[in-house]
Every structure is written in C-alpha cells, then in structure tokens.
Design a protein around this motif. Sequence first.
Motif, PDB file in Angstrom:
ATOM      1  N   MET A  89       0.925  -1.182  -0.088  1.00  0.00           N
ATOM      2  CA  MET A  89       0.017  -0.072   0.017  1.00  0.00           C
ATOM      3  C   MET A  89       0.739   1.360   0.188  1.00  0.00           C
ATOM      4  SD  MET A  89      -3.302  -0.985   2.623  1.00  0.00           S
ATOM      5  CE  MET A  89      -4.237  -2.286   2.127  1.00  0.00           C
ATOM      6  N   HIS A  90       2.145   1.148   0.203  1.00  0.00           N
ATOM      7  CA  HIS A  90       2.889   2.428   0.159  1.00  0.00           C
ATOM      8  C   HIS A  90       3.314   2.839  -1.232  1.00  0.00           C
ATOM      9  CE1 HIS A  90       4.004   3.103   4.478  1.00  0.00           C
ATOM     10  NE2 HIS A  90       3.395   1.867   4.585  1.00  0.00           N
ATOM     11  N   PHE A  91       2.942   2.032  -2.292  1.00  0.00           N
ATOM     12  CA  PHE A  91       3.383   2.284  -3.502  1.00  0.00           C
ATOM     13  C   PHE A  91       2.393   2.094  -4.675  1.00  0.00           C
ATOM     14  CE2 PHE A  91       6.186   2.202  -7.287  1.00  0.00           C
ATOM     15  CZ  PHE A  91       6.641   3.738  -7.114  1.00  0.00           C
ATOM     16  N   GLY A  92       1.245   1.190  -4.355  1.00  0.00           N
ATOM     17  CA  GLY A  92       0.294   0.902  -5.326  1.00  0.00           C
ATOM     18  C   GLY A  92      -0.798   1.995  -5.397  1.00  0.00           C
ATOM     19  N   LEU A  99       7.930   5.300   2.284  1.00  0.00           N
ATOM     20  CA  LEU A  99       8.799   4.531   3.171  1.00  0.00           C
ATOM     21  C   LEU A  99       7.833   3.786   3.892  1.00  0.00           C
ATOM     22  CD1 LEU A  99      11.757   4.469   4.069  1.00  0.00           C
ATOM     23  CD2 LEU A  99      11.047   6.264   5.823  1.00  0.00           C
ATOM     24  N   TYR A 100       8.209   2.333   3.886  1.00  0.00           N
ATOM     25  CA  TYR A 100       7.279   1.345   4.743  1.00  0.00           C
ATOM     26  C   TYR A 100       8.250   1.368   6.212  1.00  0.00           C
ATOM     27  CZ  TYR A 100       6.327  -3.171   6.870  1.00  0.00           C
ATOM     28  OH  TYR A 100       5.915  -4.126   7.729  1.00  0.00           O
ATOM     29  N   ARG A 101       7.509   1.340   7.052  1.00  0.00           N
ATOM     30  CA  ARG A 101       7.890   1.152   8.801  1.00  0.00           C
ATOM     31  C   ARG A 101       7.079  -0.047   9.228  1.00  0.00           C
ATOM     32  NH1 ARG A 101       8.872   6.876   8.149  1.00  0.00           N
ATOM     33  NH2 ARG A 101      10.994   7.209   8.664  1.00  0.00           N
ATOM     34  N   ASP A 113      12.425   1.430   1.608  1.00  0.00           N
ATOM     35  CA  ASP A 113      12.006   2.476   0.328  1.00  0.00           C
ATOM     36  C   ASP A 113      11.400   1.488  -0.797  1.00  0.00           C
ATOM     37  OD1 ASP A 113      11.419   4.066  -1.644  1.00  0.00           O
ATOM     38  OD2 ASP A 113      13.021   5.347  -1.451  1.00  0.00           O
ATOM     39  N   THR A 114       9.939   1.450  -0.750  1.00  0.00           N
ATOM     40  CA  THR A 114       9.307   0.477  -1.688  1.00  0.00           C
ATOM     41  C   THR A 114       9.470   0.879  -3.020  1.00  0.00           C
ATOM     42  OG1 THR A 114       7.231   1.709  -1.451  1.00  0.00           O
ATOM     43  CG2 THR A 114       7.557   0.160   0.194  1.00  0.00           C
ATOM     44  N   ARG A 115      10.055   2.098  -3.570  1.00  0.00           N
ATOM     45  CA  ARG A 115      10.240   2.274  -4.814  1.00  0.00           C
ATOM     46  C   ARG A 115      11.225   1.603  -5.132  1.00  0.00           C
ATOM     47  NH1 ARG A 115      10.887   8.818  -3.506  1.00  0.00           N
ATOM     48  NH2 ARG A 115      12.018   7.696  -1.973  1.00  0.00           N
ATOM     49  N   ILE A 150      -2.474  -0.980  -9.756  1.00  0.00           N
ATOM     50  CA  ILE A 150      -2.497  -2.342  -8.828  1.00  0.00           C
ATOM     51  C   ILE A 150      -3.302  -2.040  -7.526  1.00  0.00           C
ATOM     52  CG2 ILE A 150      -0.649  -4.265  -7.807  1.00  0.00           C
ATOM     53  CD1 ILE A 150       0.782  -3.778 -10.350  1.00  0.00           C
ATOM     54  N   LYS A 151      -4.115  -2.929  -7.213  1.00  0.00           N
ATOM     55  CA  LYS A 151      -4.862  -2.595  -5.846  1.00  0.00           C
ATOM     56  C   LYS A 151      -4.443  -3.709  -4.930  1.00  0.00           C
ATOM     57  CE  LYS A 151      -8.681  -1.051  -3.623  1.00  0.00           C
ATOM     58  NZ  LYS A 151      -8.149   0.277  -3.203  1.00  0.00           N
ATOM     59  N   ALA A 152      -3.891  -3.458  -4.016  1.00  0.00           N
ATOM     60  CA  ALA A 152      -3.591  -4.602  -2.782  1.00  0.00           C
ATOM     61  C   ALA A 152      -4.740  -4.743  -2.121  1.00  0.00           C
ATOM     62  CB  ALA A 152      -2.839  -4.004  -1.918  1.00  0.00           C
ATOM     63  N   VAL A 153      -5.230  -6.183  -1.990  1.00  0.00           N
ATOM     64  CA  VAL A 153      -6.450  -6.550  -1.421  1.00  0.00           C
ATOM     65  C   VAL A 153      -6.192  -7.815  -0.732  1.00  0.00           C
ATOM     66  CG1 VAL A 153      -7.889  -5.572  -3.022  1.00  0.00           C
ATOM     67  CG2 VAL A 153      -7.127  -7.919  -3.305  1.00  0.00           C
ATOM     68  N   LYS A 154      -6.925  -7.899   0.575  1.00  0.00           N
ATOM     69  CA  LYS A 154      -6.640  -9.018   1.330  1.00  0.00           C
ATOM     70  C   LYS A 154      -7.533  -9.982   0.722  1.00  0.00           C
ATOM     71  CE  LYS A 154      -5.976 -10.637   5.771  1.00  0.00           C
ATOM     72  NZ  LYS A 154      -4.656 -10.392   6.509  1.00  0.00           N
ATOM     73  N   GLY A 155      -6.743 -11.227   0.635  1.00  0.00           N
ATOM     74  CA  GLY A 155      -7.363 -12.343  -0.187  1.00  0.00           C
ATOM     75  C   GLY A 155      -6.424 -13.575   0.236  1.00  0.00           C
TER      76      GLY A 155
END
Length: 269
Positions: A89-92, A99-101, A113-115, A150-155
Amino acid sequence: MLHTPFNLFNPADYTTYSQEGFRLVDRATTVASLMKLKKMLVMPESIDAPGIDAGSGPYPLWGMILLRFLKSGMVFAADKSQSNLEYQMHFGANGGPHLYRGLDLLGQEVEADTRVIWREHGAHILRKGGEIYGDASLFYNTLLDAQRRIKAVKGDIYTLGERFPSRFGIGASGFCAESITTSKDECLDAWRSFINSLRIGAPFVITIVLGSTGYSAGEFTFFPAVNLTIEDVVEMFAMLPVECTAEEVRINFREGHGGTAIVVGRRIR
C-alpha cells in the motif's frame, strides 16, 4: 510442524534477504513467461477483464506484468498477510508514503523504500518485454501504471475460486501455493482455486519453488513449504482444468531451495 503466523511475515527483510538471488530468479521467470505468453499469442493490451496476482507477497511483480496485457482496468494483488498488504500500500493504487516502517518479532523498527524494487522491476519489464514483443512502446509506463492500477487486497488463494468464480481475464501466482503449507493436497487445492477464479480461456503464469523445506522472512520466523520436484508439478497440473507447459529453471534464490519451476498455460474448462 508449527510455523510463524503469516501476519508476522516481515516484508522489509524478505525483499532484502538474498536480494541478488531474487533478481536472478525474477528476471529469468519474467523472460520465460513473456516468451511463452507470446508463443500462445497473448498480446499486450488484448484482455478486456481484470487481472489477479494471487499471493503477491510484498511486491506484485506479476501484477506489473499482467497490467501490460489488459486493455484497461485493474490488477488485484491479493495476499493473506496484513504486513505484506501494508508494504504494498506504500506504492500501489491504495496510496501512501513510499517509506515502509514496521516492527520485527523483537519489536525493533524496520524500514524500506518501496520504490527501489518497483523501479527495478519496471525497468526490467520494459526492456525484456520490448525485446520479446518487438515493440518497447507496448511496455512504456509500467511503473506509472502500477502505481495507479494495482490494488492490494486481502485475499486467500484457497478461497479465490469460490469468491470470484471465472472472474479474471489473466492471472499469475508467484511462489505462493507451495509456500503456505507442507501438504501436497492443500497445495493442489490452492492452485485449483486460483484456476477457478480465471475465465475459461484465460492465460496464467505460476512460479513454484522446488525442493524447499521452509523459509524465513524476518529474524526468528519460519514459514512452511511443500518439497516438490518438477515431476510432482507436472503430475499435479495434469489434475487441473488447464492446458499448460511446466519448465524447470535451475536458479536458486534462497539457501535450501532446489530450483524453480514455471508453469504457463490457459484454463480450458
């Protein structure tokens, strides 16, 4: 055997551990899959339906590739681990800072850094996609499109077929079904569920770790795996409603693994 809960999967550690090995196997499987898709006459911007990246992990490499084959619309990157979804979710298309923490099992902060990995994969897809399909313009804007589409989804891959029967026009699953259980039957059930979420005729790519007895994703973690051979893979996919080829790629991306298989084909019924 007991294993670490998947919500404690550490995406920052996973994407840096044996990073050179990840680069090698991701690049090899990307090239092999694009060549096989072209041989199947699957062309960029030809599919008028959403795509699914099942068990996408921290970064949906396969989602980035699938996007190039859609006329429009989204690729859904589905994962059961909340920490992986938060990383994505930090880049999509979900939005969020780059920046993911997060915290590891010891409560210590980890960041990434997700980039970095998205940019690297975007450049590789542009270069190799253009070479294989003979037109680099078909693969322009891969990174920009990934951010938007691109969408992050719980699955959970085990329930995809039940929740979304015959929904997706193209799909991929990278190192998922064999890396969430130690049971061959459960692994086959996961692949069957994934296939059932695809439309009849839809192309798919599945990458598989061979010879694995488990892996870590963060200090003091252990996650399960099915110890498969390429012969096992061929036998298992013969039980599914698909036409496909299975090929072994002799590259190990983590210590303790015996190689990689790539399966490319279509759902036929």
